[in-house]
Motif scaffolding. Structure first.
Motif, PDB file in Angstrom:
ATOM      1  N   ARG A  98       7.958  90.262 -10.204  1.00 16.83           N
ATOM      2  CA  ARG A  98       7.266  91.925  -9.047  1.00 16.83           C
ATOM      3  C   ARG A  98       8.442  91.096  -7.881  1.00 16.83           C
ATOM      4  NH1 ARG A  98       2.924  91.064 -12.737  1.00 16.83           N
ATOM      5  NH2 ARG A  98       3.062  92.848 -13.817  1.00 16.83           N
ATOM      6  N   LYS A  99       8.208  92.529  -6.877  1.00 15.87           N
ATOM      7  CA  LYS A  99       8.454  92.636  -5.687  1.00 15.87           C
ATOM      8  C   LYS A  99       7.622  93.406  -5.115  1.00 15.87           C
ATOM      9  CE  LYS A  99      13.538  90.537  -5.285  1.00 15.87           C
ATOM     10  NZ  LYS A  99      13.899  91.081  -6.744  1.00 15.87           N
ATOM     11  N   GLY A 100       7.479  92.989  -3.500  1.00 13.46           N
ATOM     12  CA  GLY A 100       6.801  94.276  -2.768  1.00 13.46           C
ATOM     13  C   GLY A 100       5.339  94.565  -3.114  1.00 13.46           C
ATOM     14  N   LEU A 101       5.124  95.414  -3.406  1.00 16.66           N
ATOM     15  CA  LEU A 101       4.754  96.576  -3.702  1.00 16.66           C
ATOM     16  C   LEU A 101       3.463  95.721  -4.182  1.00 16.66           C
ATOM     17  CD1 LEU A 101       1.595  97.915  -1.718  1.00 16.66           C
ATOM     18  CD2 LEU A 101       2.176  99.744  -2.674  1.00 16.66           C
ATOM     19  N   ASP A 102       4.221  95.975  -6.035  1.00 14.51           N
ATOM     20  CA  ASP A 102       3.732  95.348  -7.242  1.00 14.51           C
ATOM     21  C   ASP A 102       2.956  93.572  -6.832  1.00 14.51           C
ATOM     22  OD1 ASP A 102       4.405  97.693  -8.097  1.00 14.51           O
ATOM     23  OD2 ASP A 102       6.296  96.889  -9.492  1.00 14.51           O
ATOM     24  N   LEU A 121       0.496  93.643  -4.970  1.00 18.13           N
ATOM     25  CA  LEU A 121      -1.331  93.637  -6.183  1.00 18.13           C
ATOM     26  C   LEU A 121      -1.402  93.571  -7.361  1.00 18.13           C
ATOM     27  CD1 LEU A 121      -0.136  98.403  -5.998  1.00 18.13           C
ATOM     28  CD2 LEU A 121      -2.216  96.351  -5.113  1.00 18.13           C
ATOM     29  N   PHE A 122       0.106  92.950  -7.688  1.00 15.90           N
ATOM     30  CA  PHE A 122      -0.265  92.062  -9.331  1.00 15.90           C
ATOM     31  C   PHE A 122      -0.529  90.698  -9.416  1.00 15.90           C
ATOM     32  CE2 PHE A 122       1.277  96.554 -10.414  1.00 15.90           C
ATOM     33  CZ  PHE A 122      -0.044  97.242 -11.161  1.00 15.90           C
ATOM     34  N   GLY A 123       0.256  90.566  -7.884  1.00 14.43           N
ATOM     35  CA  GLY A 123       0.703  88.773  -8.436  1.00 14.43           C
ATOM     36  C   GLY A 123       1.389  88.456  -9.312  1.00 14.43           C
ATOM     37  N   SER A 124       1.086  86.990  -9.208  1.00 10.82           N
ATOM     38  CA  SER A 124       2.396  86.254 -10.400  1.00 10.82           C
ATOM     39  C   SER A 124       1.324  85.840 -10.983  1.00 10.82           C
ATOM     40  CB  SER A 124       3.447  86.115 -10.234  1.00 10.82           C
ATOM     41  OG  SER A 124       4.689  85.063 -10.739  1.00 10.82           O
TER      42      SER A 124
END
Ligand code: AMP
Length: 147
Positions: A118-122, A125-128
């Motif tokens: 995921r990049k940017g806002l995603d 919001l969710f992290g990795s």
């Protein structure tokens, strides 16, 4: 010396972890590794006794745990035909923490997991989960991104 005697694979039953599993399976076969498969039930915010009486929460947790075990049953039946050197674990908690904890418990030589990248806002919001595991694990981590 056996380079990857124990491989830990983290499964969230998504398409990306299915894809990552093909790497875990190939390596486990190639190196005659023990494969440990972990799924973590994301711990819900504990609202026990706040909105809902205890009994309903206990039932909900039991149903979630049973559902997770069934998904693990199906995953192992579908993916591990003929491969017997494996163990499975379904635990509750924060996925990245439990994955690293399990890796230490089983003395894993390698962790394999998927990543959505995921990049940017995603990402904000969710992290990795993969990123957190890479940062905190003592053993090597292979992340596999779908697409
Ligand atoms: P990421 O896209 O970086 O958040 O990482 C996703 C990967 O983390 C998945 O492919 C799994 O390998 C692992 N993962 C995420 N959630 C769980 C979970 N609840 N239990 C086990 N592994 C998980």
């Amino acid at each position: 010396m056996q380079p990857f005697a124990t491989i830990l694979f983290a499964v969230d039953f998504s398409e990306s972890s299915d894809f990552a599993f093909s790497y875990a399976y190939e390596l486990a076969q190639k190196f005659s590794s023990r494969l440990v498969i972990i799924h973590v039930i994301n711990e819900p915010v504990d609202l026990r006794g706040f909105y809902v009486p205890h009994i309903s929460f206990d039932n909900l947790e039991k149903e979630i745990a049973e559902g997770a075990e069934k998904m693990m049953d199906r995953f192992c039946a579908d993916k591990l035909q003929g491969f017997t050197n494996y163990e499975r674990a379904v635990v509750s908690g924060v996925p990245s923490e439990e994955i690293v904890r399990k890796a230490e418990e089983v003395k894993a030589d390698l962790i394999i997991m998927g990543t959505h990248g995921r990049k940017g806002l995603d990402h904000m919001l969710f992290g990795s989960t993969a990123e957190r595991v890479v940062r905190t694990s003592r053993c090597p981590v292979m992340t596999v991104r779908l697409g």
